[in-house]
Design an enzyme around this catalytic site. Structure first.
Site, short mmCIF file in Angstrom:
data_model
loop_
_atom_site.label_atom_id
_atom_site.label_comp_id
_atom_site.label_asym_id
_atom_site.label_seq_id
_atom_site.Cartn_x
_atom_site.Cartn_y
_atom_site.Cartn_z
N HIS A 65 5.33 36.98 -25.02
CA HIS A 65 6.42 37.42 -24.15
C HIS A 65 7.58 36.47 -24.41
O HIS A 65 7.39 35.26 -24.56
CB HIS A 65 6.01 37.41 -22.68
N ASP A 67 9.90 34.98 -22.86
CA ASP A 67 10.17 33.78 -22.06
C ASP A 67 9.21 32.64 -22.37
O ASP A 67 9.28 31.59 -21.75
CB ASP A 67 10.17 34.10 -20.57
#
Length: 164
Positions: A65, A67
């Site tokens: 992901h 982030d």
């Protein structure tokens, strides 16, 4: 016993704010520096905290992901531009190396240093690395996509037992 020192570089969720950076932590132990995840903006946070990115020895990426890894190629590139010459060890999801190599290829970047990648095993606990008095293990955790947690511990020194 040498203490572990953990610096939270960012603890925000998927979207950084002015007051909170996205996920990244730095673990220091006996001269070793391990970056755990590398969100967008990690380099700026390191500078704000007066932490030299050039001293980072290893990078652990928990999952893909954004982030958790969108800052990685920028960090790798900056180390190249700053003249890094010692190897960087990166551990993460198997697909991560394809992403990094594509980014380096398309930007026509040939690093000054070795980028050593070790994919994480999705099938149970794995010894990721050992050295500098540490052992690091990865293990799968439940998330929407393949994700790993990390356990970092001191290596146990051999006992010096005198038989007499």
């Amino acid at each position: 016993m040498i203490p572990f020192q953990l610096t939270i570089i960012g603890a925000g969720s998927a979207i950084p704010t002015v007051h909170r950076a996205a996920t990244s932590q730095l673990l220091r132990y006996a001269g070793s520096q391990i970056l755990i995840d590398c969100a967008e903006g990690t380099q700026i946070q390191l500078k704000k905290l007066k932490i030299s990115a050039m001293r980072i020895d290893r990078i652990l990426i928990s999952h893909l992901h954004g982030d958790h890894y969108f800052g990685l190629i920028g960090l790798i590139s900056s180390m190249h531009l700053l003249g890094r010459n010692k190897p960087m060890f990166v551990y993460g999801p198997p697909e991560l190396i394809d992403i990094l190599l594509l980014q380096l290829k398309l930007s026509e970047t040939k690093l000054n240093y070795s980028l050593v990648f070790k994919p994480l095993d999705p099938d149970g606990e794995q010894l990721v690395f050992e050295g500098d008095g540490l052992q690091c293990f990865s293990f799968p955790v439940l998330h929407r996509i393949p994700t790993w947690g990390f356990r970092i511990e001191e290596q146990q020194a051999e006992r010096q037992i005198k038989p007499d």
